[in-house]
Design an enzyme around this catalytic site. Structure first.
Site, PDB file in Angstrom:
ATOM      1  N   ASP A  46      32.231  56.301  -6.435  1.00 54.61           N
ATOM      2  CA  ASP A  46      32.188  54.905  -6.002  1.00 54.61           C
ATOM      3  C   ASP A  46      32.761  54.751  -4.591  1.00 54.61           C
ATOM      4  O   ASP A  46      33.677  55.485  -4.211  1.00 54.61           O
ATOM      5  CB  ASP A  46      33.021  54.074  -6.996  1.00 54.61           C
ATOM      6  CG  ASP A  46      32.732  52.596  -6.881  1.00 54.61           C
ATOM      7  OD1 ASP A  46      31.752  52.215  -6.210  1.00 54.61           O
ATOM      8  OD2 ASP A  46      33.501  51.807  -7.469  1.00 54.61           O
ATOM      9  N   ASN A  48      30.680  54.177  -1.610  1.00 55.70           N
ATOM     10  CA  ASN A  48      29.780  54.477  -0.484  1.00 55.70           C
ATOM     11  C   ASN A  48      29.555  53.244   0.395  1.00 55.70           C
ATOM     12  O   ASN A  48      29.550  53.330   1.632  1.00 55.70           O
ATOM     13  CB  ASN A  48      28.411  54.948  -0.992  1.00 55.70           C
ATOM     14  CG  ASN A  48      28.474  56.272  -1.721  1.00 55.70           C
ATOM     15  OD1 ASN A  48      29.491  56.929  -1.714  1.00 55.70           O
ATOM     16  ND2 ASN A  48      27.378  56.654  -2.347  1.00 55.70           N
ATOM     17  N   GLU A  93      22.433  49.589 -14.525  1.00 57.37           N
ATOM     18  CA  GLU A  93      22.721  48.253 -13.960  1.00 57.37           C
ATOM     19  C   GLU A  93      22.484  48.211 -12.441  1.00 57.37           C
ATOM     20  O   GLU A  93      22.413  47.142 -11.846  1.00 57.37           O
ATOM     21  CB  GLU A  93      24.180  47.850 -14.238  1.00 57.37           C
ATOM     22  CG  GLU A  93      24.478  47.501 -15.695  1.00 57.37           C
ATOM     23  CD  GLU A  93      24.518  48.716 -16.614  1.00 57.37           C
ATOM     24  OE1 GLU A  93      24.978  49.783 -16.167  1.00 57.37           O
ATOM     25  OE2 GLU A  93      24.058  48.617 -17.773  1.00 57.37           O
ATOM     26  N   ASN A  94      22.388  49.396 -11.805  1.00 53.92           N
ATOM     27  CA  ASN A  94      22.243  49.419 -10.339  1.00 53.92           C
ATOM     28  C   ASN A  94      20.910  48.854  -9.854  1.00 53.92           C
ATOM     29  O   ASN A  94      20.729  48.604  -8.663  1.00 53.92           O
ATOM     30  CB  ASN A  94      22.421  50.840  -9.786  1.00 53.92           C
ATOM     31  CG  ASN A  94      23.862  51.311  -9.770  1.00 53.92           C
ATOM     32  OD1 ASN A  94      24.139  52.496  -9.861  1.00 53.92           O
ATOM     33  ND2 ASN A  94      24.807  50.378  -9.663  1.00 53.92           N
TER      34      ASN A  94
END
Ligand code: FPP
Length: 268
Positions: A46, A48, A93-94
């Site tokens: 996580d 980025n 979910e992305n």
């Protein structure tokens, strides 16, 4: 895939396909000799987007930098003798992200999975964990080909959790068990935790020993819920693109100091 994209992927992965130096097919001796080595390390990569924002760059540059971090971590994991490394690359979910970012992630994924072949020589076997739903067929093909190209490698299994959701995995396993029960192949009363585990996708993958999340967030975000039941959690502030194999090594050393009880009581 265009030559430009192949060479871009290779550049992003530079240094990642060095041949083994020890003539052991990529299996190096473990760096430490204690009995508390994690067999299965899982990482929620996580940060980025924040990494890119701090530099005034588009979010996709953050994902490209994240890919460079991935090579360093693969090197570190190989050196540590980690048997299984699961990486949360894209969650179910992305898909709620902006279309341009999803498209960029799909391109990056395709290029990455296409260009990881050199790892087979270092003993890395790639597996994919996730749903095919909504994925472009080129990405599914690249994932399947990476699995096929590396299927004989044995030093370390790297699981790309791509379009993965922990609840989705559990629901699909339950549906699979229900189908077997309906057709009489399975007695519903025989379903227990071990039967359930054997029906999960990639049933040979052991429970997670240590789960790392970068970027300071402290949640599991629907990642490998079944296998994380007794994972030791490590939340680090470092943003994923700044995370390296050395960070991984430090955390593996910290893991060795954790007392795991699995619900039991230990003396002392
Ligand atoms: C989370 O950071 C990261 C992702 C959703 C993608 C992870 C992707 C990589 C590490 C690149 C390599 C992976 C492949 C194979 C495609 P974020 O975007 O949520 O960061 P933020 O919380 O700072 O916005």
């Amino acid at each position: 895939m265009s030559k430009w994209r192949i060479s871009m992927a290779r550049w992003l992965l530079r240094g990642a396909v060095r041949l083994p130096e020890n003539g052991m097919g990529g299996r190096r001796p473990p760096a430490a000799s204690d009995g508390h080595r994690p067999r299965h390390v899982a990482v929620i990569m996580d940060g980025n987007g924040r990494w890119a924002a701090r530099r005034g760059l588009p979010r996709t540059s953050g994902h490209e930098a994240g890919l460079r971090a991935l090579s360093s971590v693969l090197d570190g994991a190989l050196e540590e003798g980690i048997e299984h490394l699961s990486l949360f690359c894209l969650s179910t979910e992305n898909w709620n992200r902006p279309r341009a970012e999803i498209d960029a992630l799909m391109r990056l994924a395709e290029d990455t999975f296409d260009s990881f072949g050199g790892y087979a020589e270092r003993g890395v076997r790639f597996r994919w964990q996730g749903s095919e739903a909504r994925l472009p067929s080129a990405v599914v093909d690249a994932l399947r080909e990476a699995e096929e190209r590396t299927r004989r490698s044995r030093a370390m299994t790297v699981v790309f959790c791509f379009n993965h959701g922990g609840r989705d995995e559990i629901a699909r396993t339950a549906a699979d068990l229900a189908r077997s029960a309906v057709t009489g192949r399975l007695d519903p009363d025989a379903i227990d935790e071990s039967v359930f585990s054997r029906h999960l996708p990639l049933p040979e993958l052991p429970d997670i020993d240590m789960l790392i999340r970068t970027s300071g967030e402290q949640r599991i975000s629907n990642f490998m819920l079944w296998r994380a039941a007794y994972a030791e959690f490590f939340f680090v502030d470092t943003l994923w693109p700044d995370f390296t194999g050395d960070h991984l090594r430090d955390l593996v050393a910290a893991f060795a100091l954790r007392k795991r009880r699995f619900g039991a009581v230990t003396g002392g």
